[in-house]
Write a protein that holds these residues in place. Structure first.
Motif, PDB file in Angstrom:
ATOM      1  N   UNK A 147       0.797  -1.150  -0.105  1.00 52.72           N
ATOM      2  CA  UNK A 147      -0.079   0.156   0.050  1.00 52.72           C
ATOM      3  C   UNK A 147       0.825   1.122  -0.075  1.00 52.72           C
ATOM      4  N   UNK A 148       1.902   1.017   0.674  1.00 61.03           N
ATOM      5  CA  UNK A 148       2.865   2.380   0.714  1.00 61.03           C
ATOM      6  C   UNK A 148       3.613   2.659  -0.698  1.00 61.03           C
ATOM      7  N   UNK A 149       3.772   1.545  -1.372  1.00 58.04           N
ATOM      8  CA  UNK A 149       4.322   1.676  -2.515  1.00 58.04           C
ATOM      9  C   UNK A 149       3.382   2.384  -3.783  1.00 58.04           C
ATOM     10  N   UNK A 150       1.996   1.918  -3.488  1.00 56.37           N
ATOM     11  CA  UNK A 150       1.242   2.696  -4.257  1.00 56.37           C
ATOM     12  C   UNK A 150       1.189   4.140  -4.065  1.00 56.37           C
ATOM     13  N   UNK A 151       1.204   4.484  -2.685  1.00 51.78           N
ATOM     14  CA  UNK A 151       1.293   5.776  -2.201  1.00 51.78           C
ATOM     15  C   UNK A 151       2.463   6.681  -2.930  1.00 51.78           C
ATOM     16  N   UNK A 152       3.708   5.819  -2.885  1.00 55.79           N
ATOM     17  CA  UNK A 152       4.886   6.350  -3.345  1.00 55.79           C
ATOM     18  C   UNK A 152       4.943   6.643  -4.897  1.00 55.79           C
ATOM     19  N   UNK A 153       4.031   6.098  -5.360  1.00 53.00           N
ATOM     20  CA  UNK A 153       4.237   6.089  -6.920  1.00 53.00           C
ATOM     21  C   UNK A 153       3.381   7.297  -7.258  1.00 53.00           C
ATOM     22  N   UNK A 154       2.577   8.180  -6.468  1.00 51.66           N
ATOM     23  CA  UNK A 154       2.036   9.488  -6.705  1.00 51.66           C
ATOM     24  C   UNK A 154       1.099   9.043  -7.535  1.00 51.66           C
ATOM     25  N   UNK A 155       0.608   8.048  -8.012  1.00 42.22           N
ATOM     26  CA  UNK A 155      -0.580   7.759  -9.137  1.00 42.22           C
ATOM     27  C   UNK A 155      -1.717   7.351  -8.558  1.00 42.22           C
ATOM     28  N   UNK A 156      -2.879   7.559  -9.095  1.00 40.75           N
ATOM     29  CA  UNK A 156      -4.156   7.337  -8.302  1.00 40.75           C
ATOM     30  C   UNK A 156      -4.331   5.693  -8.776  1.00 40.75           C
ATOM     31  N   UNK A 157      -4.922   4.987  -7.742  1.00 37.68           N
ATOM     32  CA  UNK A 157      -4.971   3.559  -7.658  1.00 37.68           C
ATOM     33  C   UNK A 157      -6.218   2.983  -6.935  1.00 37.68           C
ATOM     34  N   UNK A 158      -6.367   1.667  -7.487  1.00 37.65           N
ATOM     35  CA  UNK A 158      -7.555   0.671  -6.805  1.00 37.65           C
ATOM     36  C   UNK A 158      -6.779  -0.252  -6.259  1.00 37.65           C
ATOM     37  N   UNK A 159      -6.772  -0.850  -5.261  1.00 36.27           N
ATOM     38  CA  UNK A 159      -6.252  -1.958  -4.714  1.00 36.27           C
ATOM     39  C   UNK A 159      -7.268  -3.075  -4.069  1.00 36.27           C
TER      40      UNK A 159
END
Length: 460
Positions: free
Chosen positions: A290-302
């Motif tokens: 989850x922190x990796x998706x946050x770090x990417x700076x992109x919108x996401x659905x997990x």
């Protein structure tokens, strides 16, 4: 040769996991669409999960099988999605205890064929009644070829070694799809018990060997060399169905709330992540992703299952995470409509475990593909997409297989950033594959050919 108007009656008895029952039902829908009758054997809980996917209830009949209790399984367990993956060997014992029920059903309905996968004893029953059997595999041909061929036979009392798994069997058709070093450890599960007094390896090789024919959910354009190798090893026909994904008109509509949220982002800008119905991460790894998706700076659905030792996803959300990503990040608390999500214009990247079903869904989509495999066949599927087809990237792992937030973010950005050389390469290769090996017309042709093949086979 049978005529195209000959209608068949087919019984299906898949392994009781979502990733097996669902593709069996997709194939049932395609065969029923062509006029054939299906009796689908499954537990009651699975019927509730799959009922909405039965598109031809006048031809596809769900026949309920009672799953007996086995010590070590939670009371009432009927499917693999209800238990952690390390308990699957006990569910296999429960499945084997349904043998009398299956025999009684086949004796009553007397179909032309039985399609099965893990229930290796089905051919013994079917022969009593003159019923032909097809071992239908919903995993990749490559994974069957490297570990489940007779060339891998070892004495029953000795497990397959990591060294043996690191070497391709005789005649194996690819130097790119082999396991090396730590990867071989991921395949050691095949030498573990999967049922009573039988290993996973023995179960599946027996299922393949005893069948009248082998069928695989794949295409010649993707895995033709592996299919030919399997045919040569087992000395029998290998029939291909193609990926057998639902048609767009059969999928319904995306959840309105999620669709509205996705509509707020531009084309190809959102990252979607799912790891299937059986992957339970450790809490620390779940949080790191989850922190990796946050770090990417992109919108996401997990959409991930609650991690081990957590009763819910909510228990595992990092402190302050949802406040920090509010408006650009969604973490699902339940089942999601994966294929409909992948069709949304705002989704630009699919982060997947590369289970075979998800592999096909990613290939048939127009999204960038980032892979985080967890189990043996997923590792091989990943190699197929990354090394053979060169349409995806794999997230780098650290010690003990750890996926850091930095490595996940890096992999996502490598395919999503404008002007990325890696992103341009996999996008072009993916588009090229779709134009030559992934057209809807070609996939439909596979089912037509498969239906004709089994009609001919039924009366030969």
């Amino acid at each position: 040769m049978a005529t195209t108007c000959t209608k068949l009656h087919i019984a299906m008895f898949p392994w009781m996991a979502t990733g097996h029952m669902t593709p069996f039902l997709h194939l049932a829908n395609q065969l029923a669409k062509r006029g054939h009758k299906i009796t689908f054997l499954l537990p009651q809980k699975a019927q509730h999960q799959l009922q909405h996917l039965n598109l031809h209830p006048h031809l596809i009949t769900f026949h309920l099988i009672t799953i007996p209790h086995v010590d070590g399984l939670p009371q009432g367990t009927q499917t693999a999605s209800e238990i952690p993956i390390f308990l699957n060997h006990l569910l296999a014992i429960a499945m084997d205890k349904t043998r009398d029920q299956v025999e009684e059903t086949l004796a009553s309905i007397k179909p032309h064929f039985v399609f099965y996968d893990s229930a290796y004893w089905v051919p013994q029953i079917a022969r009593k009644f003159g019923i032909k059997t097809i071992c239908y595999n919903v995993v990749s041909a490559a994974s069957l070829a490297i570990v489940l061929v007779p060339a891998r036979n070892v004495p029953n009392n000795r497990p397959i070694t990591e060294e043996e798994l690191s070497k391709p069997p005789q005649g194996y058709p690819s130097s790119k799809l082999v396991f090396t070093g730590p990867e071989a450890k991921l395949l050691m599960f095949i030498s573990l018990p999967f049922g009573e007094n039988i290993t996973f390896y023995e179960r599946i090789t027996t299922a393949l060997r005893e069948s009248d024919a082998i069928a695989i959910r794949t295409s010649r354009e993707t895995e033709g060399n592996f299919c030919d190798y399997i045919a040569s090893q087992y000395h029998k026909r290998v029939l291909l169905t193609g990926p057998v994904l639902p048609e767009e008109s059969d999928q319904g509509k995306l959840d309105l709330n999620l669709a509205h949220w996705l509509d707020g982002f531009g084309p190809d800008s959102v990252v979607y992540c799912a790891f299937g119905s059986q992957i339970n991460l450790d809490k620390n790894q779940f949080q790191e992703l989850l922190l990796g998706f946050e770090l990417s700076g992109l919108p996401f659905v997990v959409a991930l299952k609650a991690p081990n030792e957590c009763a819910s996803v909510d228990e595992a959300i990092p402190e302050g995470f949802e406040e920090r990503v509010k408006g650009r990040g969604v973490v699902s608390r339940g089942w999601v409509q994966q294929m409909l999500i992948l069709k949304h214009r705002s989704i630009g990247c699919f982060v997947s475990h590369c289970g075979f079903g998800s592999m096909w869904e990613s290939l048939m989509s127009d999204k960038q593909i980032v892979l985080v495999p967890h189990l043996g066949d997923q590792v091989l599927n990943t190699k197929l997409l990354v090394r053979e087809l060169e349409v995806a990237v794999e997230v780098e792992r650290g010690e003990n297989g750890w996926v850091s937030k930095e490595s996940l973010s890096k992999a996502i950005k490598s395919v999503m950033d404008q002007g990325s050389e890696i992103g341009d390469k996999v996008r072009k290769n993916h588009l090229k594959w779709k134009e030559t090996g992934g057209t809807p017309e070609l996939m439909n042709h596979y089912v037509d050919r498969f239906a004709q093949d089994i009609q001919d086979f039924a009366f030969c």
